[in-house]
Design a protein around this motif. Sequence first.
Motif, PDB file in Angstrom:
ATOM      1  N   VAL A 339      61.828  61.998 -29.073  1.00 23.20           N
ATOM      2  CA  VAL A 339      60.353  62.733 -27.940  1.00 23.20           C
ATOM      3  C   VAL A 339      61.187  61.071 -27.114  1.00 23.20           C
ATOM      4  O   VAL A 339      61.428  59.688 -27.065  1.00 23.20           O
ATOM      5  N   ARG A 340      61.534  60.991 -25.713  1.00 18.86           N
ATOM      6  CA  ARG A 340      61.802  60.188 -24.932  1.00 18.86           C
ATOM      7  C   ARG A 340      61.724  59.772 -23.371  1.00 18.86           C
ATOM      8  O   ARG A 340      60.957  61.142 -23.105  1.00 18.86           O
ATOM      9  N   TRP A 341      60.307  59.017 -23.880  1.00 14.38           N
ATOM     10  CA  TRP A 341      59.930  58.646 -21.633  1.00 14.38           C
ATOM     11  C   TRP A 341      61.385  57.842 -21.056  1.00 14.38           C
ATOM     12  O   TRP A 341      61.618  56.556 -21.477  1.00 14.38           O
ATOM     13  N   THR A 342      60.430  57.562 -19.912  1.00 14.41           N
ATOM     14  CA  THR A 342      61.976  56.929 -18.896  1.00 14.41           C
ATOM     15  C   THR A 342      61.243  56.811 -17.337  1.00 14.41           C
ATOM     16  O   THR A 342      60.635  57.583 -17.143  1.00 14.41           O
ATOM     17  N   LEU A 343      60.484  55.932 -17.229  1.00 13.45           N
ATOM     18  CA  LEU A 343      60.225  55.606 -15.843  1.00 13.45           C
ATOM     19  C   LEU A 343      61.372  55.171 -14.821  1.00 13.45           C
ATOM     20  O   LEU A 343      61.646  53.980 -14.983  1.00 13.45           O
ATOM     21  N   ALA A 344      61.209  55.149 -14.037  1.00  9.86           N
ATOM     22  CA  ALA A 344      62.260  55.433 -13.055  1.00  9.86           C
ATOM     23  C   ALA A 344      60.942  54.689 -11.615  1.00  9.86           C
ATOM     24  O   ALA A 344      60.655  55.378 -11.152  1.00  9.86           O
ATOM     25  N   ARG A 345      61.668  53.276 -11.016  1.00 10.26           N
ATOM     26  CA  ARG A 345      60.709  52.290  -9.855  1.00 10.26           C
ATOM     27  C   ARG A 345      61.456  53.046  -8.485  1.00 10.26           C
ATOM     28  O   ARG A 345      61.394  51.995  -8.553  1.00 10.26           O
ATOM     29  N   THR A 346      61.578  54.006  -8.023  1.00  4.02           N
ATOM     30  CA  THR A 346      61.651  54.809  -7.372  1.00  4.02           C
ATOM     31  C   THR A 346      60.216  53.908  -6.403  1.00  4.02           C
ATOM     32  O   THR A 346      60.881  54.601  -4.930  1.00  4.02           O
ATOM     33  N   ASP A 347      59.518  53.772  -6.287  1.00  5.79           N
ATOM     34  CA  ASP A 347      58.181  53.722  -5.407  1.00  5.79           C
ATOM     35  C   ASP A 347      58.236  51.767  -4.757  1.00  5.79           C
ATOM     36  O   ASP A 347      59.287  51.317  -4.970  1.00  5.79           O
ATOM     37  N   HIS A 348      57.728  51.992  -3.264  1.00  2.94           N
ATOM     38  CA  HIS A 348      58.138  51.016  -1.775  1.00  2.94           C
ATOM     39  C   HIS A 348      57.253  50.744  -2.418  1.00  2.94           C
ATOM     40  O   HIS A 348      55.821  51.665  -1.781  1.00  2.94           O
ATOM     41  N   PRO A 349      56.880  49.441  -2.188  1.00  2.00           N
ATOM     42  CA  PRO A 349      55.376  48.351  -1.623  1.00  2.00           C
ATOM     43  C   PRO A 349      54.961  48.726  -0.214  1.00  2.00           C
ATOM     44  O   PRO A 349      55.866  49.143   0.716  1.00  2.00           O
ATOM     45  N   ASP A 350      53.561  49.666   0.166  1.00  2.00           N
ATOM     46  CA  ASP A 350      53.449  49.268   1.615  1.00  2.00           C
ATOM     47  C   ASP A 350      54.602  50.898   2.534  1.00  2.00           C
ATOM     48  O   ASP A 350      54.422  50.423   3.553  1.00  2.00           O
ATOM     49  N   ALA A 351      54.642  51.025   1.226  1.00  2.00           N
ATOM     50  CA  ALA A 351      55.313  52.520   2.022  1.00  2.00           C
ATOM     51  C   ALA A 351      54.926  53.734   3.569  1.00  2.00           C
ATOM     52  O   ALA A 351      53.590  53.779   3.013  1.00  2.00           O
ATOM     53  N   ALA A 352      55.385  54.251   3.712  1.00  2.00           N
ATOM     54  CA  ALA A 352      55.702  54.750   4.875  1.00  2.00           C
ATOM     55  C   ALA A 352      54.927  56.320   5.167  1.00  2.00           C
ATOM     56  O   ALA A 352      54.965  57.135   5.824  1.00  2.00           O
ATOM     57  N   ALA A 353      55.470  56.428   3.488  1.00  2.00           N
ATOM     58  CA  ALA A 353      55.224  58.223   3.325  1.00  2.00           C
ATOM     59  C   ALA A 353      55.436  57.922   1.691  1.00  2.00           C
ATOM     60  O   ALA A 353      55.823  57.540   0.906  1.00  2.00           O
ATOM     61  N   GLU A 354      54.616  58.916   1.228  1.00  2.00           N
ATOM     62  CA  GLU A 354      53.811  59.304   0.191  1.00  2.00           C
ATOM     63  C   GLU A 354      55.800  59.481  -1.229  1.00  2.00           C
ATOM     64  O   GLU A 354      55.099  58.672  -1.784  1.00  2.00           O
ATOM     65  N   GLU A 355      56.443  59.943  -0.341  1.00  4.44           N
ATOM     66  CA  GLU A 355      57.303  60.049  -1.562  1.00  4.44           C
ATOM     67  C   GLU A 355      57.859  58.631  -2.243  1.00  4.44           C
ATOM     68  O   GLU A 355      57.782  58.048  -2.879  1.00  4.44           O
ATOM     69  N   GLU A 356      58.163  57.985  -0.497  1.00  4.95           N
ATOM     70  CA  GLU A 356      58.622  56.322  -1.311  1.00  4.95           C
ATOM     71  C   GLU A 356      57.202  54.994  -1.834  1.00  4.95           C
ATOM     72  O   GLU A 356      58.318  54.458  -2.092  1.00  4.95           O
ATOM     73  N   ALA A 357      56.587  56.099  -2.352  1.00  5.02           N
ATOM     74  CA  ALA A 357      55.028  55.438  -2.500  1.00  5.02           C
ATOM     75  C   ALA A 357      54.986  55.672  -4.118  1.00  5.02           C
ATOM     76  O   ALA A 357      54.151  55.206  -4.619  1.00  5.02           O
ATOM     77  N   SER A 358      56.081  56.610  -4.773  1.00  7.08           N
ATOM     78  CA  SER A 358      55.789  57.247  -6.033  1.00  7.08           C
ATOM     79  C   SER A 358      57.223  56.871  -6.794  1.00  7.08           C
ATOM     80  O   SER A 358      58.551  56.420  -6.237  1.00  7.08           O
ATOM     81  N   ALA A 359      56.729  56.290  -7.950  1.00 10.27           N
ATOM     82  CA  ALA A 359      57.919  55.991  -8.956  1.00 10.27           C
ATOM     83  C   ALA A 359      57.886  57.352  -9.814  1.00 10.27           C
ATOM     84  O   ALA A 359      56.681  58.405 -10.005  1.00 10.27           O
ATOM     85  N   LEU A 360      58.618  58.032 -10.667  1.00  6.94           N
ATOM     86  CA  LEU A 360      59.075  59.251 -11.453  1.00  6.94           C
ATOM     87  C   LEU A 360      58.851  59.027 -13.362  1.00  6.94           C
ATOM     88  O   LEU A 360      59.387  58.330 -13.318  1.00  6.94           O
ATOM     89  N   LEU A 361      57.932  59.121 -13.390  1.00  6.34           N
ATOM     90  CA  LEU A 361      57.707  59.282 -14.980  1.00  6.34           C
ATOM     91  C   LEU A 361      58.285  60.519 -16.108  1.00  6.34           C
ATOM     92  O   LEU A 361      57.785  61.225 -15.596  1.00  6.34           O
ATOM     93  N   ARG A 362      59.829  60.737 -16.603  1.00  6.75           N
ATOM     94  CA  ARG A 362      60.042  61.349 -17.051  1.00  6.75           C
ATOM     95  C   ARG A 362      59.879  61.770 -18.808  1.00  6.75           C
ATOM     96  O   ARG A 362      60.558  60.632 -19.444  1.00  6.75           O
TER      97      ARG A 362
END
Length: 565
Positions: A339-362
């Motif tokens: 079982v392997r977890w990876t958190l990719a901090r692709t999020d940006h603070p105060d982002a103008a687009a929802e996708e840019e405000a989101s991180a991915l937990l795999r």
Amino acid sequence: MTGPLRIANASGFYGDRADAVREMLHGGPVDVLTGDYLAELTMLLLGRDRMKDPSRGYARTFLRQMEENLATAVDKGVRIVTNAGGLNPSGLADALRELAGRLGLPVRVAHVEGDDLLPRAAALGLPGGALAANAYLGGEGIAACLRAGADVVVTGRVTDAALVTGPAAAHFGWAADDRDRLAGAVVAGHVLECGTQATGGNYAFFERHDVRRPGFPLAELHADGSSVITKHPGTGGAVTVGTVTAQLLYETDSPRYAGPDVTARLDTVRLSQDGPDRVRIDGVRGEAPPPTLKVGLNRLGGWRNEVVFVLTGLGVEAKAALVREQTEAALAARRPAEVRWTLARTDHPDAAAEEEASALLRLVVRDEDPEAVGRAVTGAAVELGLASYPGFHLTAPPGKAAPYGVFEAAFVDAAAVEHTAVLPDGRRLRIGPAPAGRPLADPPEPPLPEPLPPGPVRRAPLGLVAGARSGDKGGSANVGVWTETEDAWRWLAHTLTPALLRELLPETARLPVTRHLLPNLRAVNFRIDGLLGDGVASQARFDPQAKALGEWLRSRRLDIPEALL
């Protein structure tokens, strides 16, 4: 024969640009057209193909390309040499004969076999349970087929460079002990093997050239083993010392580049610009090959599944901790083996687009039992849809368990492999191994260049002063880094040590890292063992073939002399 032999490439992998064969046949003069269709992953895919239907196991796209272009090749007198035979070279050869008969073309087809060691795996001491076990053959079987008058030569697993050494040896009459000449052809073959990677594709400094549709490369080989890498006039991309250097560093390790025909010394390669889109390669020295052949073993490793949770806005770390704890609890009754977890901090603070405000937990799970990574995992993820962190959603609905593969390299005595050329008239010619040298060892490390004098430095990305290209070799990754000026090389050689590489790439911190210096190319080459687990088919990390590892390294910041910037 003293004139140059023009060997072109029209495929770097199974799935490459389908119309490249037509482009190369119509774009300018060519004597031999090659196509490389095989990789570690491809052999696994072809093995699964053969399990479903024993008559398959070869690259069927090549057959479609020949249906469209074989007549042109015959008309122009272009010979075709390809490893598209995969696990069934005789089957592809038969299909080509049937195609030529249907098209009314007088085509003499030959093939090379003997690389498939699966029926003899136990007798040769190879591990059991493989879907495919193939020795990497050299170019002498190809040369024998061409000497016997073949118009098309189909092989199974040969070294990528054998597609060039075979035609060159046949054309120039080289013997097995013409090692410097053969080594020059190996280097040219390594440059050609990945197609447009030699003409600006995947190039670190891509902004300098129009690489929207790079042309495929060709080599003008000479009787002394030297060559000029170029491309057809009017095609896109570029052939420069930089693009050729990048490809020379791709998926290599030691300066001793071993093969079944010869061991080429990469530390002797000299590159020079020979005009627009022309790079000359000379000075290559060759040594006797090792007494063993590499064998690629592909097997199914088990079952795998993946779920990617999207974490948006505030509290990303807390959200990740919550859903991880919930999922782990749901899997406790039958926890997968891995079982392997990876958190990719692709999020940006105060982002103008929802996708840019989101991180991915795999979440990646593996097990020998498909049920353990199938419904149990997908059910655990789906059932949290209304009971977890705010904004819960996934990148895609969870899927079923999928098989994953494992690649392993082994070595066998070259004399034990029944390398056979099946000539156009059906005669079978056994190819003996090349006279071998001692087991392979790294050459002595060359002396470091003089260091740069002290001066002011600035924190900046490595990529401002160095290019890089990376790739995979089984479970290991390689990263080649080069500079364009002598001063930058002096700094790089003293600065980019294995210790600093581990600092810049924290994923490698606990892994064995080996560095080799290549002063002629102003390059350092690193091998990172274990980064890719059991190879690309095991999908051990986000970038399973380490294709972007070099670009990650180039983006990392360190103190660079201002004089270089």
